[in-house]
Design a protein around this motif. Structure first.
Motif: not given
Length: 504
Positions: A254-267
């Motif tokens: 979460r950043y800048a009071d409301g924005r989001q990023i989702i990232r997924s990966q398999t390890v």
């Protein structure tokens, strides 16, 4: 629970030097941060108050550029030695002043914004006592870095975070550590925080890991101020054992009071890749939830079981939710520990400590929170581990729950469509939020109704804290949709917002 280490050797050495040194030369400065929102071509004045101490002091004033390091902390580059245009925007009426006892000095300055400026620019006014001719021995001076945050708004400016990579890597002791390398390519400064969920091959949640910059861990803060152009490493210790196999990592930023990023990966974790965390202590209970009326008291017994094959030294104390937390149990509630806060536990033996919580009669009704921390040491004094127990104390009644939906983000991963809602608890006590996501076409027809919930191990969202509500669903046809988000708690609707969704 292991933590990002903050070494105190430097402070021990400083203390030893104090024994054979002169007093610290310091002054008082206020404020330490000045926030200015300006338009191109605009000018604005600012003031910095400098308060004297017992001796007359000559103080130098100079301008610096802050540069954010990979740890999230700042280093300061002197203005005369760098090509930083924003320094040219700041004019001060003095470069040096004399601070005499019993007289407050005021430093005045002006910020002049050129017409082509945009974004966030930070200039530091460094205020530092100068050397005196009659000084001898080791002299310590405290210099004050007053940050002037200048935000110049223009249409089209938006905060951006690039995820350069995230993974599970060994720390210096070969224990698993989640790392996320982030870059701010935008001209704006904004706060960033995040977490990573780890799931095994059966989709079981192994652990939810808070990731923060080293600077935020050391300062007891959840968020890191992300400066324009900076690259910062966010870290989080993994405490649960990772056996050989495949794991799904999912990063929620979460950043800048409301924005989001989702990232997924398999390890993939190989045999012997990481050291396995040893559980030295078992704490019972694993959390405290109590309701009291103002002026009443409750005593809780906490048991500490030594699971190791050698004696342990246990030190117990309090840990804040974050620095300057407005609902701190240690700030507003009287907390008393019966007995010693440091004790020895023989191998496979159990110790017991009783802690009393007594809110004053005049306390404001609401929830108060903190953590009981147990630090474990070997008999030789080596720090082995740290454990925490959440402390929830709800006092009185009569407040209203309140929350805000701050953003909706989605990601496609492994043939699934993943939605995440960022919400903030604006009330005075914790809540267990839940809700629905209604996926609609452009005509307003509801295509899917999805249930939003906290992650499995997230039991509540504390007041003035943020949380993520998640849901997964099957893929949808590419196109433009409307996502109507409704969240509530205890059967009461708290907020409702619509978001545009573009499925590519």
């Amino acid at each position: 629970m292991r933590k990002i280490k903050a070494f105190n050797i430097f402070f021990i050495l400083i203390f030893l030097v104090f024994l054979n040194s002169n007093p610290i030369f310091s002054i008082g400065v206020r404020p330490l941060t000045i926030d200015l929102n300006l338009s191109p071509g605009e000018s604005k004045t600012f003031e910095i108050d400098i308060f004297p101490e017992e001796k007359e002091k000559i103080v130098s004033l100079s301008l610096y550029q802050p540069l954010q390091k990979i740890t999230g902390s700042l280093e300061y580059l002197k203005g005369a030695e760098v090509n930083y245009k924003a320094i040219e925007w700041v004019e001060m009426d003095k470069s040096q002043l004399t601070v005499v006892p019993n007289k407050r000095e005021v430093l005045e300055g002006t910020v002049n914004i050129p017409y082509d400026a945009e974004g966030t620019h930070t200039v530091v006014v460094m205020i530092e006592p100068e050397s005196q001719e009659n000084e001898t021995g080791v002299i310590f001076r405290i210099r004050y870095a007053v940050r002037i945050n200048i935000h110049v708004d223009r249409p089209g400016l938006r905060p951006v975070v690039d995820v350069l990579g995230f993974n599970i890597e060994p720390d210096e002791e070969n224990f698993p550590m989640v790392s996320a390398n982030l870059k701010n390519p935008s001209p704006l400064k904004f706060p960033v925080s995040g977490e990573v969920t780890i799931r095994d091959e059966s989709r079981r949640l192994v652990e939810r890991v808070s990731v923060r910059s080293q600077h935020a861990w050391e300062g007891g803060r959840e968020e890191t101020s992300f400066y324009p152009g900076a690259e910062v490493l966010f870290l989080g210790p993994v405490n649960e054992p990772l056996f050989p196999g495949d794991y799904e990592l999912r990063l929620f930023l979460r950043y800048a009071d409301g924005r989001q990023i989702i990232r997924s990966q398999t390890v993939t974790v190989e045999e012997g890749q990481f050291a396995q965390h040893m559980e030295y202590l078992r704490l019972d209970p694993e959390g405290m939830q109590e309701n009291l009326r103002p002026g009443a008291a409750v005593s809780k017994a906490f048991q500490f079981e030594n699971r190791a094959g050698e004696p342990l030294i246990v030190q117990i104390g309090g840990e804040e939710i974050e620095s300057d937390y407005e609902h701190s149990i240690f700030e507003f509630v009287e907390v008393q520990v019966r007995g010693e806060q440091e004790f020895e536990l023989d191998s496979h033996r159990t110790g017991r400590q009783v802690i009393t919580f007594r809110p004053p009669r005049e306390i404001e009704p609401g929830g108060y929170y903190g953590k009981l921390q147990a630090n474990v040491f070997s008999p030789e004094g080596d720090h082995l581990d740290s454990y925490t127990v959440p402390l929830d104390l709800v006092v009185g009644e009569g407040w209203e729950n309140d929350s805000e939906i701050r953003g909706l983000e989605h990601e496609i991963f492994d043939e699934k469509l993943i939605f995440s809602v960022d919400m903030r608890n604006l009330g005075k006590a914790h809540i267990v939020p839940e809700g629905n996501l209604y996926l609609q076409n452009q005509a307003g027809e509801t295509l899917r109704t999805l249930r939003l919930e906290l992650p499995e191990d997230a039991e509540r969202v504390l007041p003035q804290q943020s949380g993520f509500l998640h849901v997964e669903t099957g893929l949808m046809e590419p196109g433009e949709y409307i996502g109507e988000v409704v969240i509530g708690a205890e059967g009461e609707e708290l907020d409702r917002k619509d978001f545009e969704i573009v499925i590519e």
